[in-house]
Design an enzyme around this catalytic site. Structure first.
Site, PDB file in Angstrom:
ATOM      1  N   ASP A  78       0.821  -1.211   0.000  1.00 36.60           N
ATOM      2  CA  ASP A  78       0.000   0.000   0.000  1.00 36.60           C
ATOM      3  C   ASP A  78       0.856   1.263   0.000  1.00 36.60           C
ATOM      4  OD1 ASP A  78       0.805  -0.879   2.549  1.00 36.60           O
ATOM      5  OD2 ASP A  78      -0.790   0.211   3.571  1.00 36.60           O
ATOM      6  N   GLU A 136      -0.733  -2.123   5.276  1.00 39.89           N
ATOM      7  CA  GLU A 136       0.221  -2.022   6.379  1.00 39.89           C
ATOM      8  C   GLU A 136       0.099  -0.676   7.071  1.00 39.89           C
ATOM      9  OE1 GLU A 136       3.448  -0.949   8.752  1.00 39.89           O
ATOM     10  OE2 GLU A 136       3.278  -0.024   6.769  1.00 39.89           O
TER      11      GLU A 136
END
Length: 390
Positions: A78, A136
Site C-alpha cells: 500500500d 500495512e
C-alpha cells in the site's frame, strides 16, 4: 554496491522497472486493486500457484523439492495519502497519493525473489509462501486479516524486509528481540462548562484542563515507567473553541503512544486513563479517553534473527552486518506475524544522497541500488533455510 552471488544485473533491472511502474500507480490501504492484479499477473507468468486469500492481498506458493519446511516472505503493497514532490521521471500519476515509504520497492523485491526461485525450483528445498500484503499503513491491518484467514497455519518461519532510509546504504541490520514499537492512538474528550471569556469563574474551562492533561500524561514516561524501557506519549492535535472570547463546552486531544514491550504498553494505558479522569474531575469536568490498540511491539525470534545475521555475514561479508542496530519507535504490522510464528524483520540500509529524505516525506525516494541486495537476501534466506532448520 556489494558483489552479489545469485542476483544478476538483469534481474535487478527487471525489479527496478517493476518498482517504477508501481511507483507511478500507488493505491491506498485496502484499495490496492490494480496493484493486486499487477502482482497476480506477474506471479502467474512465473507459473506460481496463487492461493485463495482475500484481495487485495496476494499470496503465491512455490512447492519445494522436499517440502519438509514452509517459510513465508512478506512485502507490503500500500501507499500513503502524501502528495509527491520533486521531478522524478516515474513520479506518481495519482494526485495526493504516493509510495512515500518504499512499499513499491518491497513489492518489486519480493516479485524478483519469486522470479529467481521459480526459475531455480530444483534448488529450493522448503515450500515458500510469498505474501504481498495489503494495508500495512492503516487499520484494520492486512497482516491481521491474512492471519485470521490462516496464512500462517503451516508456516515454520517468516521473514520481511524494509528498505530503510535511517540505516546507511550498504548495511543490513536486524535486532535480536525488540526491534520496533507498538503503535496505539488515543482520543481524549474533556467536557466542561462554556461561557464568556471575561467571566471564567462561571465556567469549567476544558481548554485549560486539556493543557494540564498534556503536561500530566508526559509524567507517565518520566515517572510511571521503568526508565530502561523506552516509551513515547505524543499529543499531536488539540482542538477546542471557536473564537477569542468564548470558553467552549468541550476540548479534544488526539495523540499516539509508542512502546517496545507489552508490559510498558499496558502501563501507559492504565496511567493515562487515571490522569485524564482524575485531572478532569479535580476541576469539575468529565474526561474520557478512547484508546485504539494498533500493532503490538515487533519482537524478532532470536533463533531466526541469529540465522539472518549469519546469512548476511556469509552472503555479503562481515562488514555489511549492522552490529549496533538499535530498536526504533516506528511501528510495523509485521509484528502480528511474529506473535504467531518465529521469524525476523530486517532493515536493508539505503541512507545516503539518493535517499536523503525520511520515510513519509513528500520527496522520499528509494536508492535503487538497494533493491538487488534485498532480492539476494530473500533468496539466500530461502536457499540456506533447509540446512539451518536441520
Amino acid at each position: 554496491m556489494q558483489a552479489l552471488t545469485l542476483v544478476s544485473k538483469e534481474l535487478g533491472e527487471w525489479a527496478v522497472r517493476h518498482r517504477r511502474h508501481l511507483h507511478q500507480y500507488p493505491e491506498l490501504s485496502g484499495e490496492e486493486h490494480q496493484t493486486h492484479a499487477y502482482i497476480k499477473r506477474q506471479l502467474e507468468e512465473m507459473g506460481m500457484d496463487i492461493l485463495a486469500f482475500e484481495a487485495p492481498s496476494v499470496v503465491g506458493f512455490l512447492r519445494g523439492t522436499t517440502g519438509e519446511n514452509t517459510i513465508a516472505l512478506r512485502a507490503d503493497i500500500d501507499a500513503l495519502p502524501v502528495l509527491e514532490e520533486g521531478d522524478k521521471p516515474y513520479q506518481s500519476k495519482i494526485p495526493g497519493i504516493s509510495h512515500a515509504c518504499g512499499h513499491d520497492g518491497h513489492t518489486a523485491v519480493l516479485l524478483a525473489a519469486a522470479k529467481w526461485l521459480s526459475e531455480h525450483r530444483d534448488e529450493v528445498k522448503p515450500n515458500v509462501l510469498f505474501l504481498f500484503q495489503s494495508s500495512e499503513e492503516r487499520d484494520p491491518s492486512g497482516a491481521s486479516a491474512l492471519i485470521q484467514q490462516g496464512v500462517l497455519d503451516q508456516v515454520d518461519a517468516i521473514f520481511g524486509i524494509h528498505l530503510w532510509q535511517p540505516l546507511e546504504k550498504g548495511q543490513i541490520g536486524v535486532c535480536h528481540g525488540s526491534m520496533m514499537a507498538a503503535c496505539d492512538e488515543f482520543t481524549i474528550t474533556i467536557e466542561g462548562k462554556g461561557g464568556h471569556g471575561a467571566m471564567p469563574q462561571e465556567t469549567i474551562d476544558p481548554i485549560y484542563i486539556a493543557s494540564q492533561i498534556v503536561g500530566g500524561i508526559q509524567s507517565v514516561v518520566s515517572r510511571s515507567l521503568n526508565p530502561l524501557q523506552p516509551a513515547v506519549v505524543t499529543v499531536g492535535k488539540v482542538e477546542g473553541g471557536s473564537t477569542y472570547n468564548i470558553i467552549p463546552n468541550e476540548a479534544l486531544m488526539l495523540g499516539t503512544t509508542r512502546s517496545l514491550t507489552e508490559e510498558t504498553r499496558q502501563r501507559i494505558h492504565t496511567h493515562m486513563q487515571r490522569i485524564v479522569e482524575g485531572v478532569s474531575a479535580s476541576y469539575g469536568a468529565t474526561g474520557r479517553m478512547e484508546y485504539r490498540w494498533g500493532p503490538p511491539p515487533l519482537v524478532n525470534d532470536k533463533v531466526q534473527s541469529r540465522y539472518v545475521e549469519q546469512v548476511v555475514k556469509d552472503s555479503f561479508g562481515e562488514s555489511v552486518y549492522a552490529v549496533d542496530l538499535a530498536p526504533t519507535m516506528a511501528a510495523e504490522d509485521f509484528a502480528y506475524y511474529l506473535e504467531r510464528c518465529p521469524g525476523a524483520f530486517i532493515f536493508v540500509g539505503m541512507g545516503g544522497e539518493a535517499s536523503a529524505y525520511p520515510h513519509h516525506h513528500p520527496q522520499f525516494d528509494i536508492d535503487e541500488d538497494s533493491i538487488p541486495i534485498a532480492i539476494e537476501l530473500f533468496v539466500q534466506l530461502v536457499l540456506r533455510y533447509a540446512r539451518q532448520a536441520g
